[in-house]
Enzyme design. Structure first.
Site, PDB file in Angstrom:
ATOM      1  N   HIS A  18       0.842  -1.200   0.000  1.00 37.18           N
ATOM      2  CA  HIS A  18       0.000   0.000   0.000  1.00 37.18           C
ATOM      3  C   HIS A  18       0.878   1.251   0.000  1.00 37.18           C
ATOM      4  O   HIS A  18       0.638   2.191  -0.769  1.00 37.18           O
ATOM      5  CB  HIS A  18      -0.891   0.052   1.241  1.00 37.18           C
ATOM      6  CG  HIS A  18      -1.954  -0.982   1.302  1.00 37.18           C
ATOM      7  ND1 HIS A  18      -2.188  -1.725   2.445  1.00 37.18           N
ATOM      8  CD2 HIS A  18      -2.865  -1.400   0.397  1.00 37.18           C
ATOM      9  CE1 HIS A  18      -3.198  -2.543   2.229  1.00 37.18           C
ATOM     10  NE2 HIS A  18      -3.626  -2.370   0.988  1.00 37.18           N
ATOM     11  N   LYS A  42     -15.662  -7.250   3.924  1.00 37.12           N
ATOM     12  CA  LYS A  42     -14.551  -8.185   4.073  1.00 37.12           C
ATOM     13  C   LYS A  42     -14.502  -8.849   5.449  1.00 37.12           C
ATOM     14  O   LYS A  42     -13.493  -9.382   5.844  1.00 37.12           O
ATOM     15  CB  LYS A  42     -13.221  -7.472   3.805  1.00 37.12           C
ATOM     16  CG  LYS A  42     -13.043  -7.070   2.360  1.00 37.12           C
ATOM     17  CD  LYS A  42     -11.668  -6.521   2.122  1.00 37.12           C
ATOM     18  CE  LYS A  42     -11.443  -6.196   0.666  1.00 37.12           C
ATOM     19  NZ  LYS A  42     -10.090  -5.729   0.416  1.00 37.12           N
ATOM     20  N   ARG A  92      -2.127  -6.582  -8.400  1.00 36.13           N
ATOM     21  CA  ARG A  92      -1.009  -7.486  -8.136  1.00 36.13           C
ATOM     22  C   ARG A  92      -0.987  -8.655  -9.107  1.00 36.13           C
ATOM     23  O   ARG A  92       0.061  -9.183  -9.424  1.00 36.13           O
ATOM     24  CB  ARG A  92      -1.087  -8.030  -6.705  1.00 36.13           C
ATOM     25  CG  ARG A  92      -0.959  -6.973  -5.648  1.00 36.13           C
ATOM     26  CD  ARG A  92      -1.310  -7.555  -4.310  1.00 36.13           C
ATOM     27  NE  ARG A  92      -2.686  -8.057  -4.390  1.00 36.13           N
ATOM     28  CZ  ARG A  92      -3.532  -8.109  -3.387  1.00 36.13           C
ATOM     29  NH1 ARG A  92      -3.168  -7.713  -2.204  1.00 36.13           N
ATOM     30  NH2 ARG A  92      -4.756  -8.564  -3.536  1.00 36.13           N
ATOM     31  N   SER A 130      -3.353  -7.571   2.793  1.00 33.66           N
ATOM     32  CA  SER A 130      -3.686  -7.432   4.211  1.00 33.66           C
ATOM     33  C   SER A 130      -4.155  -8.761   4.794  1.00 33.66           C
ATOM     34  O   SER A 130      -3.819  -9.110   5.924  1.00 33.66           O
ATOM     35  CB  SER A 130      -4.769  -6.365   4.405  1.00 33.66           C
ATOM     36  OG  SER A 130      -4.278  -5.097   4.050  1.00 33.66           O
TER      37      SER A 130
END
Length: 163
Positions: A18, A42, A92, A130
């Site tokens: 990040h 999430k 990614r 994360s």
């Protein structure tokens, strides 16, 4: 022309991936708002929104054109309220692209004036998320090279005896 962009996410926790995108994004826009989504789908967050805000602020102190905000609801509404012209998103892997492409197209449908900027993190962070950080940390793995030092300290306070 003043260019303002939004970098949205949950940032639970903030990772070096990040931070890489924040630092690089801050070089290409006049102002970058790191926007924490308050009500994410999430699951239960490890850190509260105020804790995440503080970690991001501490980690971006040297970047004068970066600010932190929180939002609920549609990203396009938040971007409009901020006067932002672009959304910064990290990719990614191909799986990220598929999801991000759908989101970018929906955002374009909702607000044709809002552009999406896709950036890839530095190669050494392409696998970092994360969710992985939390999982590895909870199992006793060393994540110190993958998150900022202030995040390591916060992780230790959440789960004593780790690292």
């Amino acid at each position: 022309m003043h260019t303002k962009a939004i970098y949205p996410g949950t940032f639970d926790p903030l990772t070096n991936g990040h931070l890489d995108l924040i630092a690089r994004g801050a070089k290409i826009v006049d102002e970058l708002v790191v926007a924490i989504l308050r009500n994410s789908e999430k699951g239960t967050p490890l850190f509260t929104v105020p804790e995440r805000e503080e970690m991001i602020r501490e980690s971006t102190l040297g970047l004068g054109n970066v600010s932190v905000a929180t939002f609920d609801g549609l990203l396009v509404d938040f971007a409009r309220s901020q006067g932002a012209k672009a959304v910064l998103r990290g990719i990614r892997a191909i799986s990220d692209y598929e999801y991000e492409f759908q989101m970018a197209m929906m955002n374009r449908k909702l607000d044709p004036e809002l552009e999406t900027l896709f950036m890839m993190p530095a190669e050494k962070y392409t696998y970092v998320s994360s969710r992985l950080i939390k999982g590895v940390f909870h199992l006793g793995g060393d994540v110190t090279s993958l998150v900022p030092p202030n995040v390591v300290e916060r992780l230790k306070s959440k789960v004593p005896g780790k690292i």
